[in-house]
Scaffold this active site. Structure first.
Site, short mmCIF file in Angstrom:
data_model
loop_
_atom_site.label_atom_id
_atom_site.label_comp_id
_atom_site.label_asym_id
_atom_site.label_seq_id
_atom_site.Cartn_x
_atom_site.Cartn_y
_atom_site.Cartn_z
N PRO A 46 0.02 -12.17 6.51
CA PRO A 46 -0.89 -12.61 7.57
C PRO A 46 -0.20 -13.68 8.41
O PRO A 46 0.36 -14.63 7.87
CB PRO A 46 -2.07 -13.21 6.78
CG PRO A 46 -1.48 -13.65 5.49
CD PRO A 46 -0.36 -12.69 5.18
N CYS A 162 -1.68 -22.40 4.68
CA CYS A 162 -1.29 -22.91 6.01
C CYS A 162 -1.00 -24.41 5.92
O CYS A 162 -1.88 -25.19 5.54
CB CYS A 162 -2.38 -22.64 7.04
SG CYS A 162 -1.92 -23.18 8.70
N ASN A 264 6.36 -14.59 -2.01
CA ASN A 264 6.54 -14.81 -0.58
C ASN A 264 7.59 -15.91 -0.37
O ASN A 264 7.50 -16.96 -0.98
CB ASN A 264 5.20 -15.20 0.05
CG ASN A 264 5.26 -15.40 1.55
OD1 ASN A 264 4.50 -16.16 2.11
ND2 ASN A 264 6.15 -14.71 2.23
#
Length: 538
Positions: A46, A162, A264
């Site tokens: 995303p 984030c 990730n």
């Protein structure tokens, strides 16, 4: 027929956007859910306003048609409160399947846009499996927003990663990681009340023990999958540094085997995917920035001799998908899906092996094209639709600057043309494509000339081979040195390639980055072997 016999959720019969299972979607959890969507090994991350429908389509298009649904893709991150409360925000960010529109009397959590203004997010034929991500700090807002998208996706993800300042100001993303109670309540709420599974994307914390406790909390609350970004919250911008794969391996070895973990971080090129799977033990690998600069990153390079016109391979064996080929595909997807019209007819991409007469004819046609045509006046319907931002159009310029980064540094006319292209002006983007095609053609011709001169001069090594010979940087670990990573990943400027950021140590040595007082103190403590106690939230 039970859920196992019906196939994965995104392949089940659809009614009003939901698979038919006696009126309800069959909800699976954890590894059973992961297996139901095909146990994908590669995942498109995303990215805020950068993983929209058209980019997902482009990324999947480089996989064989039979395996395009083996890529799990995430939507861009949406703000749950705005998504739930503001119809314009919702309609400008997520435009779901036309064929799944409810009737006016159907009490479904969907906007009632005219069918002509619907787009194709979540189409079970070519945009699945799909996870939709939200940032949130309120269980009610998160659930209300998730219900809007549940009919059109396979799962909903909570953003806990984030690290940007806007997330700090809004109290979401990685800035929730001190409030485990709130995070747990949000995940539990979706796990209990949403028709599709809930997942979570997190960052590693200061210690292995604290990170393990954090991951356990997410799983215990009901997360079916956790994605672990191997960087801490403060690793961003110039301080991005390297992701810690060993931390992900530690989680894999200390969490239950049935827990599904995605890794990730540090994925610069296709070869890194298998390396990450092996070193972390993760079930799948997610790519964000690597995909942003090279949307072909998930595709296996073609065998030698089968490159065709879209893939280029140099004499040194290094290569990649040509930028003109990738941009063509991208614009064709925009034409067909975002604008609902046939793409323009395109001539075959240039190859140095093409007959001279074909090249000359193509050049003559280019010269005869003349100045750009005047813009056609928009109809009332088109003006009405333009008031609702199309996420596939708003992202175009940023995507192309990422994609063309090495090329525009060589050809400033391409950079300038792209900088002046405005949202929705497809004629302008088509002109940029023409310039890109011409630049790539010039690069290929120059390369072949260079090789011929090297051969005729009796030299056995080309300039490219000399450039890629062993250097001091190559003796360093390419996963800890950005200089070595550049050597490993660098390609000719006309093919897609990653953007390699300097690691903080190298940036500090060059003087391009300075440490904060807090960071200096932390490094001093580490160098002295001082152990800093970290409190684990309850």
């Amino acid at each position: 027929m039970d859920s196992e016999e019906r196939g994965p959720p995104h392949q089940q019969p659809v009614c009003n956007g939901k698979p038919e299972t006696h009126g309800r979607r069959a909800k699976l959890h954890g590894r059973a859910f992961y297996e139901s969507i095909g146990s994908p090994k590669v995942v498109l991350a995303p990215m805020v306003e950068q993983s929209e429908f058209a980019w997902r389509m482009l990324s999947r298009s480089f996989l064989p048609p039979s395996s395009q649904n083996s890529l799990l893709a995430y939507s861009p991150m949406f703000h749950s409160k705005m998504f739930h409360e503001q119809r314009n925000y919702r309609d400008s960010h997520f435009q779901p399947l036309k064929s799944a529109l409810p009737s006016p009397v159907d009490n479904c959590h969907l906007s009632q846009l005219p069918e002509s203004e619907r787009h194709l997010d979540g189409n079970p034929n070519f945009d699945r499996p799909l996870t939709v991500q939200f940032c949130s700090n309120d269980p009610d807002d998160l659930l209300a927003a998730a219900k809007h998208v549940a009919p059109f996706c396979d799962a909903v993800d909570l953003n806990l990663g984030c690290p940007q300042g806007i997330a700090k100001r809004g109290n979401y993303g990685a800035f929730l990681q001190e409030d485990w109670g709130l995070i747990s309540r949000m995940i539990e709420r979706l796990h209990d009340e949403l028709d599709v599974p809930v997942t979570a994307k997190m960052r590693v914390l200061e210690t292995r023990e604290k990170t393990l406790g954090y991951a356990k909390m997410l799983l215990d609350a009901g997360a079916s999958i956790i994605t672990v970004h191997g960087r801490r919250r403060e690793q961003k911008g110039h301080n991005t540094g390297l992701a810690d794969w060993s931390m992900i391996r530690y989680l894999r070895e200390n969490l239950p085997k049935e827990a599904v973990i995605f890794a990730n971080g540090n994925i610069l090129q296709h070869e890194d995917i298998d390396k990450c799977l092996v070193e972390t033990g993760a079930d799948a690998v997610m790519s964000a920035e690597g995909n942003l600069y090279d949307p072909t990153i998930f595709a296996t390079p073609p065998p030698i001799g089968e490159e065709g016109r879209e893939y280029w391979r140099g004499r040194d064996g290094k290569g990649g998908f040509r930028m003109d080929a990738v941009m063509r595909r991208y614009l064709d997807i925009i034409h067909k899906y975002a604008l609902g019209r046939d793409p323009p007819e395109r001539k075959p991409l240039f190859l140095p092996s093409d007959p001279p007469e074909a090249v000359e004819t193509s050049d003559a046609e280019e010269e005869q094209q003349g100045p750009p045509k005047k813009k056609r006046k928009q109809s009332k319907a088109e003006r009405r639709q333009s008031k609702i931002a199309n996420p596939n159009l708003t992202a175009m310029q940023a995507h192309l600057f990422h994609l063309l980064r090495p090329l525009v540094s060589e050809h400033h006319n391409v950079r300038d043309a792209l900088a002046t292209a405005r949202m929705g002006d497809m004629d302008a983007f088509e002109r940029v494509l023409k310039l890109v095609e011409r630049a790539v053609k010039q690069g290929l011709i120059a390369y072949e000339k260079e090789q011929t001169e090297q051969t005729n001069g009796g030299h056995t090594d080309s300039k490219a081979e000399i450039r890629h010979r062993s250097t001091p940087e190559e003796t360093e670990d390419p996963y800890t040195s950005s200089l070595a990573a550049v050597t490993r990943c660098k390609r000719r400027w006309w093919v897609c390639q990653p953007y390699v950021r300097p690691v903080p140590k190298e940036a500090i040595e060059k003087g391009s980055m300075q440490l904060s007082k807090k960071e200096k103190k932390r490094l001093e403590q580490e160098s002295l072997g001082t152990k800093v106690e970290v409190e684990i939230p309850k």
